[in-house]
Scaffold this active site. Structure first.
Site, short mmCIF file in Angstrom:
data_model
loop_
_atom_site.label_atom_id
_atom_site.label_comp_id
_atom_site.label_asym_id
_atom_site.label_seq_id
_atom_site.Cartn_x
_atom_site.Cartn_y
_atom_site.Cartn_z
N SER A 63 0.79 -1.24 0.00
CA SER A 63 0.00 0.00 0.00
C SER A 63 0.82 1.28 0.00
CB SER A 63 -0.96 0.01 1.18
OG SER A 63 -2.05 -0.81 0.88
N LYS A 66 0.48 3.29 -2.99
CA LYS A 66 -0.70 4.17 -3.13
C LYS A 66 -0.30 5.65 -3.06
CE LYS A 66 -4.00 0.75 -1.51
NZ LYS A 66 -4.11 -0.30 -0.55
N TYR A 191 -2.63 -2.25 -10.75
CA TYR A 191 -2.65 -2.13 -9.28
C TYR A 191 -1.81 -3.23 -8.62
CZ TYR A 191 -4.36 -2.47 -4.50
OH TYR A 191 -4.42 -2.57 -3.14
N TYR A 243 -4.87 3.19 7.57
CA TYR A 243 -6.17 2.51 7.53
C TYR A 243 -7.03 2.88 8.73
CZ TYR A 243 -3.00 -0.32 4.71
OH TYR A 243 -2.04 -0.72 3.85
N VAL A 261 1.14 -3.91 3.62
CA VAL A 261 1.14 -5.24 4.25
C VAL A 261 2.44 -6.02 4.02
CG1 VAL A 261 -1.37 -5.57 4.43
CG2 VAL A 261 -0.18 -6.26 2.33
N1 GLN Z 1 -1.71 -5.47 -2.50
C1 GLN Z 1 -2.39 -5.40 -1.25
C2 GLN Z 1 -3.87 -5.67 -1.45
O1 GLN Z 1 -4.38 -5.31 -2.44
C3 GLN Z 1 -2.16 -4.07 -0.62
C4 GLN Z 1 -2.85 -3.92 0.71
C5 GLN Z 1 -2.05 -3.27 1.79
O2 GLN Z 1 -0.84 -3.10 1.74
N2 GLN Z 1 -2.74 -2.93 2.82
O3 GLN Z 1 -4.53 -6.27 -0.64
#
Ligand code: GLN
Length: 307
Positions: A63, A66, A191, A243, A261
């Site tokens: 993430s 992002k 993505y 989050y 993650v």
């Molecule tokens: N690639 C992960 C997903 O789509 C990214 C989520 C994350 O880092 N929280 O679930």
């Protein structure tokens, strides 16, 4: 010297919490990480570097991508286009939740820092083909992280693609509301690829340093993020970057930050430095459990909170 000691102590403080976390397993490739890895790096706006623990270990951005994708989208097509298909409000829900997406009649995601929002934002990355769009992202990532060697983990990309049905559900929901147009599978591929870019703790600390240095690359002097976009990105990192733990984190650490993650967290200390932490053992919200504690320690000891 004193600063070095604080970083070492922060690392040891964070280490005590690792056993309470677990590596992500819902993307099978991520399950291969060693939960005991832990690192902290900092890059100051005048280019001093600090690195402790498993600082050379590569991990996927997940993430954290992002943030980079949001910057690239804003710089490429501008804020009006980007925010016509994503909001600016925290959800208070897990990063992969579909609940609020269903409730909005247009199925517009709440913010760019959750999965649905990031899938929408990435559609703005320019390029005629998927390869070109990913290449644009990769080149920009190399620049903003100050490392020309940054590359894709093809295994993680395939692993995400194979198991990404939840993201697929989010994307098709958005297509039904007109947020996504064209090939949903191609948007998802992009993505999954941007999430699967490999970086080190130092690379994300450098990203933090650019965001700390008013969007200016500290080495080349290039303005990579305009002042207006910098304000948008740093605000969204504070309100949504961790989050459904963003409120706790703003209170305890008080720095614009983004987790992934894969175990990384980038934090921005405006006008001072970027901090990167890495520890793949995650708490129940999907944030690095040791990494959060390292940042809490640093914020407290160095009085870093913006608030
Ligand atoms: N690639 C992960 C997903 O789509 C990214 C989520 C994350 O880092 N929280 O679930």
């Amino acid at each position: 010297m004193e600063l070095e000691q604080t970083f070492t102590q922060a690392l040891e403080y964070g280490r005590q919490y690792i056993s309470g976390g677990q590596v992500a397993t819902y993307i099978p490739e991520l399950a291969k990480a060693d939960p005991n890895w832990l690192a902290v790096c900092a890059v100051t706006t005048d280019l001093q570097s600090y690195a402790y623990g498993n600082a050379g270990q590569k991990f996927t951005l997940q993430s954290i991508a992002k943030v980079i994708s949001l910057i690239l989208a804003l710089e490429s097509v501008g804020e009006d286009v980007v925010f016509s298909k994503v909001g600016m409000e925290p959800t208070g829900d897990p990063f992969n939740s579909i609940v609020k997406l269903e409730k909005v009649s247009t199925h517009t995601p709440y913010n760019p820092m959750i999965n649905a929002g990031a899938i929408s934002v990435a559609t703005n990355i320019p390029g005629a083909t998927l390869e070109q769009r990913f290449d644009n992202f990769l080149q920009f990532t190399r620049k903003i992280c100050g490392n020309e060697d940054i590359s894709l983990s093809f295994e993680t990309y395939l692993s995400e693609k194979r198991t990404g049905d939840r993201n697929r559900a989010l994307a098709y929901m958005m297509k039904s509301g007109g947020v996504l147009t064209g090939s949903v599978e191609e948007h998802l591929d992009l993505y999954f690829m941007i999430c699967s870019v490999l970086a080190t703790c130092r690379d994300i600390a450098f990203l933090g340093a650019v965001l700390a240095n008013n969007g200016i690359h500290p080495q080349t002097g290039e303005q990579l993020v305009s002042p207006r976009h910098l304000k948008i990105v740093r605000s969204l990192m504070v309100t949504c970057g961790m989050y459904d733990a963003s409120g706790y984190f703003a209170t305890m650490v008080g720095l614009p930050s983004k987790s992934g993650v894969g175990g990384g967290i980038v934090s921005v200390v405006p006008n001072v430095m970027g901090i990167g932490v890495f520890g793949p053992a995650l708490d129940e919200r999907g944030n690095s459990i040791g990494g959060v504690k390292i940042l809490e320690y640093l914020s407290e000891q160095l009085n870093l909170s913006m608030f």
